[in-house]
Design a protein around this motif. Structure first.
Motif, PDB file in Angstrom:
ATOM      1  N   LEU A  10       1.244   0.321 -13.315  1.00  0.00           N
ATOM      2  CA  LEU A  10       1.004  -0.972 -12.694  1.00  0.00           C
ATOM      3  C   LEU A  10       1.788  -1.055 -11.389  1.00  0.00           C
ATOM      4  N   THR A  11       1.085  -1.349 -10.303  1.00  0.00           N
ATOM      5  CA  THR A  11       1.771  -1.555  -9.032  1.00  0.00           C
ATOM      6  C   THR A  11       2.314  -2.987  -9.014  1.00  0.00           C
ATOM      7  N   VAL A  12       3.592  -3.107  -8.611  1.00  0.00           N
ATOM      8  CA  VAL A  12       4.312  -4.384  -8.624  1.00  0.00           C
ATOM      9  C   VAL A  12       5.069  -4.535  -7.313  1.00  0.00           C
ATOM     10  N   LEU A  13       5.099  -5.756  -6.825  1.00  0.00           N
ATOM     11  CA  LEU A  13       5.896  -6.087  -5.636  1.00  0.00           C
ATOM     12  C   LEU A  13       6.524  -7.453  -5.860  1.00  0.00           C
ATOM     13  N   VAL A  14       7.843  -7.516  -5.735  1.00  0.00           N
ATOM     14  CA  VAL A  14       8.577  -8.784  -5.803  1.00  0.00           C
ATOM     15  C   VAL A  14       9.042  -9.087  -4.398  1.00  0.00           C
ATOM     16  N   THR A  15       8.758 -10.282  -3.901  1.00  0.00           N
ATOM     17  CA  THR A  15       9.124 -10.608  -2.524  1.00  0.00           C
ATOM     18  C   THR A  15       9.407 -12.084  -2.370  1.00  0.00           C
ATOM     19  N   ARG A  16      10.236 -12.403  -1.392  1.00  0.00           N
ATOM     20  CA  ARG A  16      10.524 -13.813  -1.059  1.00  0.00           C
ATOM     21  C   ARG A  16       9.494 -14.274  -0.044  1.00  0.00           C
ATOM     22  N   LEU A  17       8.941 -15.452  -0.273  1.00  0.00           N
ATOM     23  CA  LEU A  17       7.986 -16.010   0.673  1.00  0.00           C
ATOM     24  C   LEU A  17       8.734 -16.730   1.796  1.00  0.00           C
TER      25      LEU A  17
ATOM     26  N   ARG B   5       0.805  -1.235   0.000  1.00  0.00           N
ATOM     27  CA  ARG B   5       0.000   0.000   0.000  1.00  0.00           C
ATOM     28  C   ARG B   5       0.836   1.282   0.000  1.00  0.00           C
ATOM     29  N   ASP B   6       2.149   1.166  -0.062  1.00  0.00           N
ATOM     30  CA  ASP B   6       3.010   2.346  -0.043  1.00  0.00           C
ATOM     31  C   ASP B   6       4.004   2.304  -1.208  1.00  0.00           C
ATOM     32  N   PRO B   7       3.497   2.203  -2.459  1.00  0.00           N
ATOM     33  CA  PRO B   7       4.418   2.056  -3.594  1.00  0.00           C
ATOM     34  C   PRO B   7       5.130   3.359  -3.943  1.00  0.00           C
TER      35      PRO B   7
ATOM     36  N   VAL C 245       6.390  -0.837  -5.993  1.00  0.00           N
ATOM     37  CA  VAL C 245       6.573   0.303  -6.886  1.00  0.00           C
ATOM     38  C   VAL C 245       5.354   0.402  -7.794  1.00  0.00           C
ATOM     39  N   THR C 246       5.088   1.593  -8.264  1.00  0.00           N
ATOM     40  CA  THR C 246       4.102   1.772  -9.322  1.00  0.00           C
ATOM     41  C   THR C 246       4.893   2.098 -10.573  1.00  0.00           C
ATOM     42  N   LEU C 247       4.957   1.127 -11.468  1.00  0.00           N
ATOM     43  CA  LEU C 247       5.725   1.286 -12.704  1.00  0.00           C
ATOM     44  C   LEU C 247       4.912   2.068 -13.733  1.00  0.00           C
ATOM     45  N   ALA C 248       5.517   3.096 -14.271  1.00  0.00           N
ATOM     46  CA  ALA C 248       4.949   3.787 -15.432  1.00  0.00           C
ATOM     47  C   ALA C 248       5.394   2.959 -16.634  1.00  0.00           C
ATOM     48  N   LEU C 249       4.443   2.274 -17.242  1.00  0.00           N
ATOM     49  CA  LEU C 249       4.749   1.375 -18.350  1.00  0.00           C
ATOM     50  C   LEU C 249       4.869   2.135 -19.663  1.00  0.00           C
ATOM     51  N   ARG C 250       5.369   1.457 -20.660  1.00  0.00           N
ATOM     52  CA  ARG C 250       5.575   2.044 -21.989  1.00  0.00           C
ATOM     53  C   ARG C 250       4.634   1.372 -22.984  1.00  0.00           C
ATOM     54  N   PRO C 251       4.321   2.056 -24.096  1.00  0.00           N
ATOM     55  CA  PRO C 251       3.539   1.381 -25.131  1.00  0.00           C
ATOM     56  C   PRO C 251       4.296   0.138 -25.611  1.00  0.00           C
ATOM     57  N   THR C 252       3.600  -0.955 -25.818  1.00  0.00           N
ATOM     58  CA  THR C 252       4.235  -2.219 -26.197  1.00  0.00           C
ATOM     59  C   THR C 252       5.224  -2.090 -27.353  1.00  0.00           C
ATOM     60  N   PRO C 253       4.911  -1.362 -28.432  1.00  0.00           N
ATOM     61  CA  PRO C 253       5.885  -1.275 -29.531  1.00  0.00           C
ATOM     62  C   PRO C 253       7.216  -0.626 -29.131  1.00  0.00           C
TER      63      PRO C 253
END
Length: 181
Positions: A173-180, A51-53, A76-84
């Motif tokens: 897109l909000t993304v979080l990578v974490t170890r379980l 909740r704090d990206p 993080v909230t990634l600012a994505l790019r157009p696919t092409p």
């Protein structure tokens, strides 16, 4: 019944209908959905930072992905790019069309184990190392009312990985990578 009797009766009928209309409106599905998520879901420790990206620009190629570093456990909230505009190191299984968005970032695994990628909306996600996509071990949704739409788990060994996001209908897109644990 005369016209005059009917015209006197209409206001009475309308007045009687008003109290009935309000409770019926309160039971609409939208009102119910809003009330069920009035309190955000409690998150497990591995997802606590969701909740704090922090804002971050997604990379458009593998070289710039090495400088776009995700800190495990930090959202993080990634600012994505157009696919092409994205040069993926490995073609995603679902690359998306010209109207979709994607991007790249990197992260470092220090301990072997199960690693989770959590996403805030629908998108395709690959974890790539050495030109090869790592196999996912599980897929799921986040806890209800958490804002986490998709979770994908991977069994990873220590090393540097590239995260590929593809086929997103959203520009951010909000993304979080974490170890379980």
């Amino acid at each position: 019944m005369s016209f005059r009797s009917i015209s006197l009766l209409i206001p009475s009928l309308l007045a009687a209908a008003v109290p009935v209309a309000a409770p019926v409106h309160a039971q609409t599905p939208m009102d119910h959905a809003a009330s069920t998520c009035a309190t955000p879901a409690e998150l497990p420790a591995a997802l606590a930072d969701w909740r704090d990206p922090l804002p971050m620009q997604a990379a458009s190629d593998e070289k710039s992905a090495s400088r776009t570093v995700l800190e495990p456990g930090s959202a993080v909230t990634l600012a994505l790019r157009p696919t092409p505009a994205v040069a993926y190191p490995l073609r995603p299984a679902k690359p998306g069309g010209s109207g979709s968005h994607g991007g790249l970032a990197s992260f470092t695994v220090r301990e072997a184990g199960t690693w989770r990628v959590a996403l805030g909306s629908g998108a395709w996600v690959d974890v790539v190392k050495g030109g090869k996509a790592e196999s996912s071990t599980a897929h799921g949704h986040g806890p209800e009312c958490s804002g986490i739409r998709k979770m994908v788990d991977f069994g990873l060994k220590p090393g540097r990985y590239t995260l590929q996001i593809a086929a997103s209908g959203q520009e951010k897109l909000t993304v979080l990578v974490t170890r379980l644990p």
